[in-house]
Every structure is written in C-alpha cells, then in structure tokens.
Design an enzyme around this catalytic site. Structure first.
Site, PDB file in Angstrom:
ATOM      1  N   LYS A  13      53.064  50.563  17.781  1.00 43.42           N
ATOM      2  CA  LYS A  13      54.469  50.964  17.507  1.00 43.42           C
ATOM      3  C   LYS A  13      54.801  52.109  17.041  1.00 43.42           C
ATOM      4  O   LYS A  13      55.967  52.625  17.544  1.00 43.42           O
ATOM      5  CB  LYS A  13      55.344  49.667  16.958  1.00 43.42           C
ATOM      6  CG  LYS A  13      54.768  49.247  15.449  1.00 43.42           C
ATOM      7  CD  LYS A  13      55.456  48.311  14.817  1.00 43.42           C
ATOM      8  CE  LYS A  13      55.105  47.853  13.379  1.00 43.42           C
ATOM      9  NZ  LYS A  13      53.567  48.094  13.151  1.00 43.42           N
ATOM     10  N   ARG A  88      60.430  43.872   8.032  1.00 39.77           N
ATOM     11  CA  ARG A  88      59.257  43.107   8.112  1.00 39.77           C
ATOM     12  C   ARG A  88      59.460  41.773   7.640  1.00 39.77           C
ATOM     13  O   ARG A  88      58.425  40.921   7.838  1.00 39.77           O
ATOM     14  CB  ARG A  88      58.153  43.742   7.344  1.00 39.77           C
ATOM     15  CG  ARG A  88      57.253  44.835   8.235  1.00 39.77           C
ATOM     16  CD  ARG A  88      56.209  45.447   7.338  1.00 39.77           C
ATOM     17  NE  ARG A  88      55.042  45.654   8.035  1.00 39.77           N
ATOM     18  CZ  ARG A  88      54.683  47.029   8.206  1.00 39.77           C
ATOM     19  NH1 ARG A  88      55.585  47.955   7.744  1.00 39.77           N
ATOM     20  NH2 ARG A  88      53.308  47.320   8.606  1.00 39.77           N
ATOM     21  N   ARG A 127      40.587  53.664  14.323  1.00 36.50           N
ATOM     22  CA  ARG A 127      41.807  54.750  13.678  1.00 36.50           C
ATOM     23  C   ARG A 127      41.391  55.690  12.529  1.00 36.50           C
ATOM     24  O   ARG A 127      40.622  55.373  11.600  1.00 36.50           O
ATOM     25  CB  ARG A 127      42.727  53.734  13.319  1.00 36.50           C
ATOM     26  CG  ARG A 127      44.439  54.397  13.760  1.00 36.50           C
ATOM     27  CD  ARG A 127      45.072  53.366  13.933  1.00 36.50           C
ATOM     28  NE  ARG A 127      45.864  52.878  12.586  1.00 36.50           N
ATOM     29  CZ  ARG A 127      47.155  52.387  12.303  1.00 36.50           C
ATOM     30  NH1 ARG A 127      47.698  52.331  13.510  1.00 36.50           N
ATOM     31  NH2 ARG A 127      47.443  52.068  11.345  1.00 36.50           N
ATOM     32  N   ARG A 160      41.767  55.027   6.888  1.00 34.32           N
ATOM     33  CA  ARG A 160      42.519  54.445   5.589  1.00 34.32           C
ATOM     34  C   ARG A 160      42.126  53.098   5.189  1.00 34.32           C
ATOM     35  O   ARG A 160      41.608  52.352   5.753  1.00 34.32           O
ATOM     36  CB  ARG A 160      44.041  54.123   6.186  1.00 34.32           C
ATOM     37  CG  ARG A 160      44.830  55.561   6.073  1.00 34.32           C
ATOM     38  CD  ARG A 160      46.268  55.447   6.717  1.00 34.32           C
ATOM     39  NE  ARG A 160      46.635  53.996   6.813  1.00 34.32           N
ATOM     40  CZ  ARG A 160      47.893  53.685   7.653  1.00 34.32           C
ATOM     41  NH1 ARG A 160      48.271  54.819   8.303  1.00 34.32           N
ATOM     42  NH2 ARG A 160      48.095  52.652   7.743  1.00 34.32           N
ATOM     43  N   ARG A 171      46.084  41.866   6.919  1.00 34.71           N
ATOM     44  CA  ARG A 171      47.559  42.059   7.340  1.00 34.71           C
ATOM     45  C   ARG A 171      48.026  41.592   8.471  1.00 34.71           C
ATOM     46  O   ARG A 171      49.088  41.257   8.611  1.00 34.71           O
ATOM     47  CB  ARG A 171      47.461  43.677   7.658  1.00 34.71           C
ATOM     48  CG  ARG A 171      47.120  44.574   6.664  1.00 34.71           C
ATOM     49  CD  ARG A 171      46.739  46.307   6.921  1.00 34.71           C
ATOM     50  NE  ARG A 171      47.955  46.712   7.431  1.00 34.71           N
ATOM     51  CZ  ARG A 171      48.032  47.881   8.172  1.00 34.71           C
ATOM     52  NH1 ARG A 171      47.022  48.640   8.288  1.00 34.71           N
ATOM     53  NH2 ARG A 171      49.154  48.529   8.288  1.00 34.71           N
TER      54      ARG A 171
HETATM   55  P1  AMP Z   1      52.601  50.810   7.982  1.00 37.99           P
HETATM   56  O1  AMP Z   1      52.024  52.209   8.005  1.00 37.99           O
HETATM   57  O2  AMP Z   1      53.911  50.456   8.632  1.00 37.99           O
HETATM   58  O3  AMP Z   1      51.577  49.705   8.628  1.00 37.99           O
HETATM   59  O4  AMP Z   1      52.797  50.103   6.598  1.00 37.99           O
HETATM   60  C1  AMP Z   1      51.802  50.303   5.516  1.00 37.99           C
HETATM   61  C2  AMP Z   1      52.149  49.350   4.519  1.00 37.99           C
HETATM   62  O5  AMP Z   1      52.966  49.734   3.821  1.00 37.99           O
HETATM   63  C3  AMP Z   1      52.092  47.933   4.814  1.00 37.99           C
HETATM   64  O6  AMP Z   1      50.633  47.261   5.043  1.00 37.99           O
HETATM   65  C4  AMP Z   1      52.969  47.448   3.619  1.00 37.99           C
HETATM   66  O7  AMP Z   1      52.001  47.194   2.405  1.00 37.99           O
HETATM   67  C5  AMP Z   1      53.781  48.544   3.452  1.00 37.99           C
HETATM   68  N1  AMP Z   1      54.961  48.422   4.038  1.00 37.99           N
HETATM   69  C6  AMP Z   1      55.454  49.173   4.852  1.00 37.99           C
HETATM   70  N2  AMP Z   1      56.881  48.936   5.192  1.00 37.99           N
HETATM   71  C7  AMP Z   1      57.157  47.715   4.688  1.00 37.99           C
HETATM   72  C8  AMP Z   1      58.273  46.686   4.833  1.00 37.99           C
HETATM   73  N3  AMP Z   1      59.188  46.859   5.709  1.00 37.99           N
HETATM   74  N4  AMP Z   1      57.971  45.658   3.856  1.00 37.99           N
HETATM   75  C9  AMP Z   1      57.113  45.204   3.102  1.00 37.99           C
HETATM   76  N5  AMP Z   1      55.684  46.262   3.000  1.00 37.99           N
HETATM   77  C10 AMP Z   1      55.970  47.222   3.913  1.00 37.99           C
END
Ligand code: AMP
Length: 214
Positions: A13, A88, A127, A160, A171
């Site tokens: 996404k 989320r 990744r 990462r 996750r």
């Molecule tokens: P992403 O890069 O979008 O996969 O985000 C990495 C991590 O950031 C997630 O696994 C969460 O720990 C945190 N995170 C990002 N966006 C949110 C959100 N809207 N609500 C809660 N945690 C978030």
C-alpha cells in the site's frame, strides 16, 4: 481528493500510495514514516512510539490522532492527501471522520490492497530499508542497482526490526484484529474499493486509477 490506503503490512500500500500522490498531486502521508523520522531524530514522540513499533504493536490511538491532526494543518493538505497507515483502528477512523465533518469534508475512497498472509510473510523477509533516507526495496521484486547500497543516497540497507518474520506474524495478527473491522466500516459508507495486491505493481496501480479517474 482524500484517500485512505488499507491492507496488511507488506501488501504494497505504501508503494501504491506514493504513485497515487504523484499522479494526483496530493501529499503522501505515512504515519509509519513520521514515527521512523521521529525515532531517528530521537524526539519524545519517537521514543514513545519505538516501544510499540519494535514489538509489532500499534502506537496508542491518542498519539497517532494528535500527530495526524497536526500534519493536516500544513498547507500541502488543502487539496487532499493519501493516507498510508492511518487510520488503523475504529477509534482512529471515527476521530478522522469527526475532524473532517467539522469542516464539511469526508474521505472519498478507502482502497484495500488485498494480499494473503502467506504472500506477506514471504515478501516482508525480502524487504530492505535504507538506514539513511528510509527508501525501501525488495531483494527480489525491487532490488537496488548495487546489492546492499541505497540507489537514492548510497547508504547501507537493513532488514527493519519490524520486518523480521516473528514480528511480521505479530503485525498480521494485530492487523486482522484491529484493522480488518475498518473494511466493514468503509463498506457501510460505500467508499471501499478492493484491489488484488498480488498482481504486478503497475497492474495494481492501473486498477486503482480506473476507480479514481484518469
Ligand atoms: P507502517 O510503516 O505503516 O507499517 O507502520 C509501522 C509501525 O508504526 C506500525 O507497526 C505501528 O507500530 C506504528 N503505526 C503506524 N501507523 C499507525 C497507526 N495509525 N496506529 C497505530 N500504530 C501505527
């Protein structure tokens, strides 16, 4: 145009969000990127968020909502945005709707990029992220020109912590529990669009463009 990207971590996404942002000239807002930038700069927000992110858990709603509301105040948001990784949870979605409604606005599309869990685990272990600028690659699907070196800034690449298999599994569990309910939420608002995320990146994008308009 105001767009939300839904889909499991690793569904692609982020890649699609960047392409949408560039085609429709709206900012790409990734809460994950904002948190990672804060962690890198060792801010208070970054230190708070890291505790959750390292475990593959969600950062508390109030922290994320405050952060995104702040971001919306910036001038580049006046014509809309594509949100990647927000909302989320149902409380986040409700907070977003409430804030928009106060200005007589609403989300136009929620795009769900569908990819089965087995694909995700395979994808995420390949990744790689740049330690310098945060650019992401995939050793198989989107490799760098020189192995282990970022094409953009020349810094080295890492897997990462939150892309490690045991964390990815967590996750996904958190995603199904907390974010899947958003599919029903946006379906009932009649703005949900589903696209097959297992397809080639360009094909996924063209399917999205067919819905958003040329
Ligand atoms: P992403 O890069 O979008 O996969 O985000 C990495 C991590 O950031 C997630 O696994 C969460 O720990 C945190 N995170 C990002 N966006 C949110 C959100 N809207 N609500 C809660 N945690 C978030």
């Amino acid at each position: 145009m105001k767009i939300i990207m839904l889909g499991a971590p690793g569904a692609g996404k982020g890649t699609q969000a960047k392409k949408i942002a560039s085609k429709y000239n709206i900012p790409h807002i990734s809460t994950g990127d904002i948190f990672r930038a804060n962690i890198k700069n060792n801010t208070e927000l970054g230190r708070k968020a890291k505790v959750y992110m390292d475990k593959g858990e969600y950062v508390p709603d109030e922290l994320v909502v405050a952060l995104i509301m702040d971001r919306f105040k910036e001038a580049d948001c006046k014509n809309g945005y594509v949100l990647d990784g927000f909302p989320r949870t149902i409380p986040q979605a409700e907070a977003l709707d409430k804030a928009l409604l106060e200005n007589g606005e609403q989300i136009d599309f929620a795009i769900d990029v569908l990819v089965p869990d087995e694909h995700i685990i395979k994808r995420m272990s390949g990744r790689r992220a740049c330690v310098g600028c945060g650019a992401t690659y995939h050793i198989q699907y989107n490799p760098t020109k020189t192995e282990g070196v970022c094409d953009v800034c020349g810094e080295s690449l890492i897997l990462r912590d939150d892309d490690k298999p045991e964390i990815v599994q967590n996750r996904l569990t958190v995603y199904h529990e907390k974010t899947q309910p958003l599919i029903d939420y946006y379906t009932s608002k009649e703005i949900l669009v589903e696209v097959d995320g297992t397809k080639d990146m360009e094909e996924v994008f063209s399917n999205i463009v067919n819905v958003l308009g040329k």
